[in-house]
Structures are given as structure tokens and as C-alpha cells.
Scaffold this motif. Structure first.
Motif, short mmCIF file in Angstrom:
data_model
loop_
_atom_site.label_atom_id
_atom_site.label_comp_id
_atom_site.label_asym_id
_atom_site.label_seq_id
_atom_site.Cartn_x
_atom_site.Cartn_y
_atom_site.Cartn_z
N ARG A 33 0.86 -1.20 0.00
CA ARG A 33 0.00 0.00 0.00
C ARG A 33 0.89 1.24 0.00
O ARG A 33 0.76 2.12 0.84
CB ARG A 33 -0.92 -0.02 1.22
N TRP A 34 1.77 1.33 -0.98
CA TRP A 34 2.79 2.37 -0.99
C TRP A 34 2.23 3.77 -1.04
O TRP A 34 2.83 4.70 -0.49
CB TRP A 34 3.79 2.11 -2.13
N ARG A 35 1.07 3.96 -1.67
CA ARG A 35 0.49 5.31 -1.72
C ARG A 35 0.15 5.80 -0.31
O ARG A 35 0.38 6.96 0.03
CB ARG A 35 -0.75 5.33 -2.61
N VAL A 42 5.13 11.84 4.09
CA VAL A 42 5.36 13.23 3.65
C VAL A 42 5.37 14.22 4.81
O VAL A 42 6.32 14.99 4.96
CB VAL A 42 4.38 13.64 2.53
N PRO A 43 4.34 14.24 5.68
CA PRO A 43 4.38 15.23 6.77
C PRO A 43 5.56 15.00 7.71
O PRO A 43 6.19 15.96 8.18
CB PRO A 43 3.06 15.04 7.51
N THR A 44 5.87 13.75 7.99
CA THR A 44 6.98 13.43 8.88
C THR A 44 8.31 13.89 8.29
O THR A 44 9.11 14.54 8.97
CB THR A 44 7.03 11.91 9.14
#
Length: 110
Positions: A33-35, A42-44
Motif C-alpha cells: 500500500r505504498w500510496r 510526507v508530513p513526517t
């Protein structure tokens, strides 16, 4: 370039290799489930990259040039960005693997 310059990156590779069975054997489904994984990362990555750059600019911490490649993204070593990607992936793999195992165990009890 000496092998020691790749130490940080090799450590990150080791983290990924050690946690790979969580995906392949226990079915953590993080890579599958790479998406969703990218959305979680991204936020991290953004937050900690900003934090790191501020720390570097303010001289709160430095990186030993003997153990990094010398490739920088602005003031931040490439290895630090890799760290901000790899360690959360390992955390996601662990979290999902534990959830999968607990789900299987509950299925046996019920």
C-alpha cells in the motif's frame, strides 16, 4: 571514498533488511500500500527536515564527515533525509505487523 563514508547509509539499509520479513512473512502490507505509506511519510519527512535544517544552521548538531558520503541537500546530509524516510517505514512495518499478528490471534480465540 572509503567504506566508512557509507556507514550511515548502510545502517539504514540494515534497518530495511531487518524489517523486510514483517512485510513478506507477516503481511504488514506497507510496501503493498505504498500510496498510503507515502501519505504517512510526507508530513513526517517535511517536519523533521525543517527541524534538522534549523538545528544544523543553529549549530545544535553536526555530522561526522568520516561517516557520511558528503552529498548534501542544502545544509542537510543526504543520509539524514534517508533516515527520515527509513525509520518511519520501519515503524509502520512494525505497527502493521503487530496489528496483523493480533488480528490472527484474535481469530483463533473467537
Amino acid at each position: 571514498m572509503a567504506v566508512q563514508h557509507y556507514q550511515y547509509l548502510l545502517l539504514m539499509l540494515g534497518c530495511l533488511v531487518i524489517t523486510l520479513p514483517l512485510e513478506l512473512v507477516l503481511g504488514a502490507r506497507v510496501y503493498a500500500r505504498w500510496r498510503l505509506a507515502v501519505l504517512a511519510l510526507v508530513p513526517t519527512v517535511l517536519l523533521f527536515s525543517v527541524w534538522d535544517v534549523i538545528g544544523i544552521v543553529r549549530l545544535h548538531w553536526t555530522y561526522n564527515p568520516d561517516f557520511i558520503t558528503g552529498v548534501h541537500l542544502g545544509v542537510m546530509p543526504l543520509e539524514e533525509l534517508v533516515f527520515f524516510i527509513v525509520i518511519p517505514i520501519c515503524g509502520l512495518l512494525t505497527y502493521e505487523a503487530v496489528g496483523t499478528v493480533l488480528k490472527r490471534l484474535r481469530g483463533r480465540d473467537g
